[in-house]
Write a protein that holds these residues in place. Structure first.
Motif, mmCIF file in Angstrom:
data_model
loop_
_atom_site.group_PDB
_atom_site.id
_atom_site.type_symbol
_atom_site.label_atom_id
_atom_site.label_comp_id
_atom_site.label_asym_id
_atom_site.label_seq_id
_atom_site.Cartn_x
_atom_site.Cartn_y
_atom_site.Cartn_z
ATOM 1 N N UNK A 58 -3.759 -16.997 31.131
ATOM 2 C CA UNK A 58 -4.399 -17.208 29.927
ATOM 3 C C UNK A 58 -4.783 -15.768 28.875
ATOM 4 N N UNK A 59 -5.515 -15.287 30.268
ATOM 5 C CA UNK A 59 -6.157 -13.736 28.963
ATOM 6 C C UNK A 59 -4.976 -13.752 28.567
ATOM 7 N N UNK A 60 -3.760 -13.080 29.611
ATOM 8 C CA UNK A 60 -2.687 -12.104 28.322
ATOM 9 C C UNK A 60 -1.859 -13.495 26.933
ATOM 10 N N UNK A 61 -1.787 -14.392 27.643
ATOM 11 C CA UNK A 61 -1.068 -15.527 26.177
ATOM 12 C C UNK A 61 -2.180 -15.334 25.141
ATOM 13 N N UNK A 62 -3.486 -15.413 25.618
ATOM 14 C CA UNK A 62 -3.850 -14.788 24.393
ATOM 15 C C UNK A 62 -4.398 -13.919 23.905
ATOM 16 N N UNK A 103 -0.225 -9.418 13.059
ATOM 17 C CA UNK A 103 0.693 -8.609 12.810
ATOM 18 C C UNK A 103 1.163 -10.241 10.800
ATOM 19 N N UNK A 104 0.699 -11.323 11.307
ATOM 20 C CA UNK A 104 0.578 -12.298 10.251
ATOM 21 C C UNK A 104 -0.465 -11.568 8.743
ATOM 22 N N UNK A 105 -2.063 -11.500 9.298
ATOM 23 C CA UNK A 105 -2.497 -11.030 8.188
ATOM 24 C C UNK A 105 -2.019 -9.451 7.768
ATOM 25 N N UNK A 106 -1.939 -8.548 8.744
ATOM 26 C CA UNK A 106 -0.984 -7.456 7.539
ATOM 27 C C UNK A 106 -0.045 -8.223 6.673
ATOM 28 N N UNK A 107 0.839 -9.128 6.953
ATOM 29 C CA UNK A 107 1.564 -9.500 6.464
ATOM 30 C C UNK A 107 1.349 -9.835 4.782
ATOM 31 N N UNK A 108 -0.126 -11.057 5.107
ATOM 32 C CA UNK A 108 -0.632 -11.736 4.387
ATOM 33 C C UNK A 108 -1.699 -10.437 3.434
ATOM 34 N N UNK A 167 -1.917 -10.015 18.553
ATOM 35 C CA UNK A 167 -1.235 -9.027 18.160
ATOM 36 C C UNK A 167 -0.650 -10.486 17.229
ATOM 37 N N UNK A 168 -0.272 -10.969 17.510
ATOM 38 C CA UNK A 168 1.491 -12.210 16.601
ATOM 39 C C UNK A 168 -0.375 -12.246 15.669
ATOM 40 N N UNK A 169 -1.768 -12.398 15.730
ATOM 41 C CA UNK A 169 -2.114 -13.041 14.324
ATOM 42 C C UNK A 169 -2.625 -11.611 13.660
#
Length: 189
Positions: free
Chosen positions: A112-116, A125-130, A121-123
């Motif tokens: 669960x910790x690894x998934x979070x 990338x999306x914030x960088x895109x915004x 990391x995905x978030x």
């Protein structure tokens, strides 16, 4: 009448889908709303979405809900607001209700910790895109003063931990001074 119902249903399902599969908060959903409502459905223009993003960020409350209020109002008035907000808040409400029961059991689970961590990391990338999508129009239009203000605000808040209220008050005072100077130069004092 059928067209309106279809549009409201489409708005509700769009917001429901975006909200259900978006992790990382309002800044992430705003990017996906832009993709859906500007690029795919052509219900909004790029400028409208940029304006709504700025207003949603500046207004108190959750960015995703604020943006859904603005988009819903633009697309369908009060009924559009209701439908968009309902579609936005239902998935997190349901997910948090379910997760709150099981979190105590899995909070120390390494998987669960690894998934979070992967989601973080995905978030990022999306914030960088915004960020890039918000800054590009200023670069394209050569609005360097606005870019300077954006960069200065980021530095003050992120690195010097200046409270945003003081940044806004400082910007207000500077705007008043610049307006007074400009009016005095133009003879309108």
């Amino acid at each position: 009448m059928k067209v309106a119902v279809k549009k409201y249903l489409s708005l509700f399902l769009s917001m429901l889908q975006l909200s259900a599969f978006t992790f990382g908060g309002g800044y992430v959903i705003v990017t996906l709303m832009r993709s859906k409502f500007v690029n795919k459905l052509h219900w909004l223009t790029e400028d409208e979405m940029l304006d709504y993003t700025a207003i949603a960020q500046a207004a108190p409350g959750a960015v995703a809900v604020n943006a859904s209020i603005l988009v819903g109002n633009r697309l369908g008035g009060a009924a559009g607001v209701f439908v968009a907000v309902l579609g936005t808040v239902l998935p997190p409400f349901a997910i948090l209700s379910v997760l709150s029961y099981g979190y105590a059991v899995v909070q120390n689970n390494q998987v669960v910790q690894w998934v979070l961590q992967g989601m973080q990391a995905g978030v990022a990338a999306v914030v960088a895109d915004v960020t890039v999508s918000l800054v590009l129009p200023y670069l394209r239009d050569k609005k360097y003063r606005s870019l300077f203000v954006i960069l200065l605000t980021f530095i003050l808040v992120a690195f010097f931990e200046v409270n945003i209220v003081f940044v806004l008050l400082g910007a207000f005072v500077i705007a008043l001074l610049l307006t007074a100077i400009r009016n005095k130069k133009d003879g309108r004092a």
